[in-house]
Design a protein around this motif. Structure first.
Motif, PDB file in Angstrom:
ATOM      1  N   THR A  73       0.844  -1.198   0.000  1.00 40.74           N
ATOM      2  CA  THR A  73       0.000   0.000   0.000  1.00 40.74           C
ATOM      3  C   THR A  73       0.879   1.247   0.000  1.00 40.74           C
ATOM      4  OG1 THR A  73      -1.638  -1.230   1.274  1.00 40.74           O
ATOM      5  CG2 THR A  73      -1.874   1.174   1.228  1.00 40.74           C
ATOM      6  N   SER A  75      -0.801   4.534  -0.659  1.00 40.65           N
ATOM      7  CA  SER A  75      -1.651   5.624  -0.179  1.00 40.65           C
ATOM      8  C   SER A  75      -3.102   5.194  -0.231  1.00 40.65           C
ATOM      9  CB  SER A  75      -1.451   6.878  -1.054  1.00 40.65           C
ATOM     10  OG  SER A  75      -2.586   7.730  -0.935  1.00 40.65           O
ATOM     11  N   PRO A  76      -3.874   5.525   0.801  1.00 42.36           N
ATOM     12  CA  PRO A  76      -5.295   5.165   0.761  1.00 42.36           C
ATOM     13  C   PRO A  76      -6.026   5.897  -0.366  1.00 42.36           C
ATOM     14  CG  PRO A  76      -4.772   6.411   2.769  1.00 42.36           C
ATOM     15  CD  PRO A  76      -3.474   6.187   2.067  1.00 42.36           C
ATOM     16  N   ASP A  77      -5.443   6.979  -0.889  1.00 34.97           N
ATOM     17  CA  ASP A  77      -6.111   7.729  -1.956  1.00 34.97           C
ATOM     18  C   ASP A  77      -5.794   7.191  -3.359  1.00 34.97           C
ATOM     19  OD1 ASP A  77      -7.061   9.405   0.038  1.00 34.97           O
ATOM     20  OD2 ASP A  77      -5.266  10.674  -0.072  1.00 34.97           O
ATOM     21  N   ALA A  78      -4.755   6.413  -3.441  1.00 29.91           N
ATOM     22  CA  ALA A  78      -4.354   5.896  -4.758  1.00 29.91           C
ATOM     23  C   ALA A  78      -5.256   4.732  -5.154  1.00 29.91           C
ATOM     24  CB  ALA A  78      -2.897   5.444  -4.707  1.00 29.91           C
ATOM     25  N   PRO A  79      -5.423   4.544  -6.449  1.00 27.12           N
ATOM     26  CA  PRO A  79      -6.191   3.360  -6.877  1.00 27.12           C
ATOM     27  C   PRO A  79      -5.434   2.078  -6.526  1.00 27.12           C
ATOM     28  CG  PRO A  79      -5.157   4.413  -8.772  1.00 27.12           C
ATOM     29  CD  PRO A  79      -4.892   5.315  -7.588  1.00 27.12           C
ATOM     30  N   THR A  80      -6.211   1.012  -6.433  1.00 26.45           N
ATOM     31  CA  THR A  80      -5.602  -0.291  -6.116  1.00 26.45           C
ATOM     32  C   THR A  80      -5.740  -1.222  -7.317  1.00 26.45           C
ATOM     33  OG1 THR A  80      -6.105  -0.033  -3.781  1.00 26.45           O
ATOM     34  CG2 THR A  80      -5.689  -2.289  -4.561  1.00 26.45           C
ATOM     35  N   ASN A 143      -1.594   1.448  -5.219  1.00 27.76           N
ATOM     36  CA  ASN A 143      -1.541   0.309  -4.306  1.00 27.76           C
ATOM     37  C   ASN A 143      -1.592  -0.968  -5.141  1.00 27.76           C
ATOM     38  OD1 ASN A 143      -1.726   2.106  -2.055  1.00 27.76           O
ATOM     39  ND2 ASN A 143      -3.937   2.274  -2.506  1.00 27.76           N
ATOM     40  N   ASP A 173      -9.538  -1.815  -7.597  1.00 30.15           N
ATOM     41  CA  ASP A 173     -10.259  -1.029  -8.598  1.00 30.15           C
ATOM     42  C   ASP A 173     -10.194  -1.690  -9.970  1.00 30.15           C
ATOM     43  OD1 ASP A 173     -10.989   1.395  -6.979  1.00 30.15           O
ATOM     44  OD2 ASP A 173      -8.828   1.305  -6.642  1.00 30.15           O
TER      45      ASP A 173
END
Lengths: 455, 455
Positions: A73, A75-80, A143, A173
């Motif tokens: 991981t 960033s929690p804001d980045a797409p996964t 992520n 995502d």
């Protein structure tokens, strides 16, 4: 791609090529007999993933072979993005047609030859090499989760349960895979639909033992002849499958898509020549070859056996004969309905004097995905950047059953960033992977996952 | 039979029973693996034949195992009978189904149990016992030759050459064999016709290697499906062979013979039950079972193989599939014509995308012999005298290729003076021979060969 990423790709190349050789040495056959190399192969992958720098690395149990899972991981804001691949391989037989030992990888003229080289270990190791570079250089911008399964080559019978049991863990995502090749050399492709797959085994039992063909010829129903008649009845003379209802739910290819496909280079004599044929004489009469491969369902025998198969002759009527059959489905065919059509067809045609054992072994629906999500656009840009050509959106004649599971269970679109070539001989002797993809494929992974895919 | 002959039969019984046990102890398997017991067994027979009083005893070489030859001439004016049998046996497997050791003969409830007891060592020793009695008592009334081969159980591949090379030596007015059983207990039979046998192997080659059934399904002609279609086309829905011309030369069974056959006991459910079936559902619709077995030609697949035959599934279109086929011929079908009909049929049906390799492996014509020659009448009289019933003239569904060779090469009629029963388990575990045949069979031999068969 940042220089630090590029430097890491270059400096770690030798190590990752050694890792690819080690990976290919595992006889991780999932289909039959000795499957004991699968788990050690999975464990070996966990060691490599930890060394690359993944945070959470573990084996997920529940299928016939363990799944390798890892996540990183940023960033929690980045797409996964979930990278999906498989470490299991097809059986290597017929062994005597291999020019090099299937599990002792050899590099010859820019290709690495081994069972699994092109399906799918070469691509998996290329992804891990790219991931190593963006993680080591601190350039990983999304992520990443990794899921490497161990039963793809037998149709992933236990994977739906594993995905279902780990829905939260696998949430992403988009799911990206490289388990498909370029459309052709120099023509990068993103596969957006795949055929489904149902597999069956049908056994015909006649007398309780092999009997003398003189004493009983003319008295006993011969299981081989009876099975041949059943199999023959599955197609009509125009190459269409003759099972009632087989084509009922087949979605026709839209005219626009058909027009696009017709623009693709398709050198039938060269493609057929690759496998020793003059042309493609199979399938439905009067239908374009690419449509027959990508958008029409098929039925094929994968194996048949019965009676005496040694040298010379043995004058018996055998006790038993059996056949393995697979159907390739297209949208919107339902695998359960297919099982039922097939079962009805077979059981209604068992002749007197024969007992039939019908088994549905596995089933997976066809899948099709959009071409315009942000992640897919990012992937297409990375492909164009590295390979110098926009990818074409193609279909695949094959099946990756897990793709339908991803769509259903974690609501994620699946897309393909393909590597390898159609003539890599996957599932065949002398399977190979062009090492150019080991390099440019890793570049593509870095562009896709790095801070700016267009750099 | 003269008293002196009868006395010799009785006084030598113990010795010949010991000889039968010794004969059965030889593991004279001709088919595969260790064949080293065949030659010692043949040599042992020459010693016995000399002791019985044959003049010219020798081994004839040229086949895979030596042939035992012996002759005893009583008068140039007397007819000459050649007794034919074989000393080789089938393999004993499956060994774990034997209740007594296959090569350690045991006498239980009037039967002797061992591999070869009923096929053909029991009958051969019974003939030698009878010959010993008529020779010792001076009552032998015909010239006798003996030919005991060592490769009958593998189809006598080298015997035609041996017979051809020894035509003068083997010259006889009739050839008699006991290598067939009674029709049923209490129903002595003389087999006067046997079906012929042609064997074939047909291989269909598609792509040069096994290919992926997703990638190529709908493009490539599948060799298994194509072969199944070919095999299915060989029969029509009424169970008749659909190869044009197949039945052209078939001799219809005369009404009188048909009427005789219909009088024979035939318990279909018991006979079918012996091999795990309810009834005999195979062969031509509307034709009597005995006619289907004895007097109608058949076509059966003996083995088929192609593609993946292990556990589970493998999604390939295989490179190759092949089938072994045998036809059983009846009079007056010509094996060469059959080869040609079969070849034309197959080669004209090879679909585009398939290369066919057609091989004719072996061929032997059906044989049928008269029932009214002086020697056969003499044999029938001896059978009736000893067993109290006129023998029925039967046919056999199987093939004894050497019989056609005798007819062609030494112009001799072949006839059968059968011993043993259909449930003696020849070729199976717990093979046996009823000792009543060891006694009454020897009586029959003496009546047949002695100075007056009706005495």
């Amino acid at each position: 791609m940042k220089n630090s990423t590029r430097e890491r790709l270059i400096s770690a190349r030798g190590k990752f090529l050694d890792e690819l050789v080690s990976f290919l040495k595992f006889e991780s056959i999932s289909a039959e007999g000795d499957k004991s190399a699968c788990r050690p192969c999975a464990q070996w992958l966990t060691v490599l993933l930890r060394r690359i720098g993944f945070d959470d690395v573990r084996l997920l149990e529940g299928a016939s072979q363990p799944c390798v899972y890892a996540s990183k991981t940023v960033s929690p804001d980045a797409p996964t993005v979930l990278f999906y691949g498989h470490y299991d391989v097809q059986p290597a037989d017929p062994l005597d047609e291999w020019k090099t030992p299937p599990f002792d990888p050899q590099i010859i003229d820019g290709y690495i030859y081994a069972r699994g080289a092109g399906d799918n270990k070469g691509q998996v190791l290329t992804w891990l090499r790219g991931l190593d570079a963006v993680i080591a250089s601190g350039e990983l911008a999304v992520n990443v989760k990794v899921l490497l399964e161990g039963e793809e080559e037998i149709g992933s019978p236990g994977m739906a349960a594993v995905v279902l049991a780990n829905r939260e863990l696998l949430r992403a995502d988009g799911v990206v895979s490289s388990d498909m090749p370029f459309y052709a050399d120099g023509v990068p492709a993103m596969t957006t639909s795949l055929r489904g797959l149902c597999t069956y085994e049908i056994a015909f039992q006649g007398p309780s033992m092999d009997v003398h063909s003189g004493r009983y010829g003319g008295l006993v129903v011969n299981p081989i002849n009876a099975l041949a008649k059943l199999v023959a009845s599955m197609h009509d003379d125009a190459g269409r499958v003759a099972i009632p209802g087989f084509y009922d739910d087949v979605r026709e290819v839209p005219q626009a898509q058909l027009a696009d496909w017709r623009k693709l280079p398709f050198d039938e004599s060269a493609l057929a020549g690759d496998i020793g044929l003059k042309n493609f004489a199979g399938g439905e009469v009067g239908v374009d070859p690419l449509v027959r491969e990508w958008a029409r369902p098929t039925l094929d025998c994968n194996g048949i056996v019965g009676g005496y198969t040694g040298k010379g002759s043995k004058t018996i009527i055998p006790a038993r004969a059996s056949v393995k059959i697979s159907t390739r489905l297209v949208a919107d065919q339902d695998p359960q309905k297919m099982d039922s059509l097939m079962r009805d067809f077979v059981l209604s045609r068992v002749p007197a004097g024969i007992r039939c054992d019908f088994k549905a072994l596995s089933s997976a629906a066809a899948v099709s995905f959009p071409t315009d999500t942000p992640l897919i656009k990012r992937a297409a840009a990375a492909i164009e950047k590295v390979f110098g050509e926009k990818p074409v959106f193609t279909s695949g004649g094959g099946s990756i059953p897990i793709t339908a599971t991803f769509a259903e269970q974690i609501n994620a679109n699946v897309f393909f960033m393909n590597m390898g070539l159609p003539d890599d001989g996957i599932h065949s002797p002398n399977e190979r992977f062009r090492l150019d993809f080991f390099d440019r494929g890793a570049d593509m992974v870095c562009c896709f996952l790095g801070s700016n895919p267009l750099e």
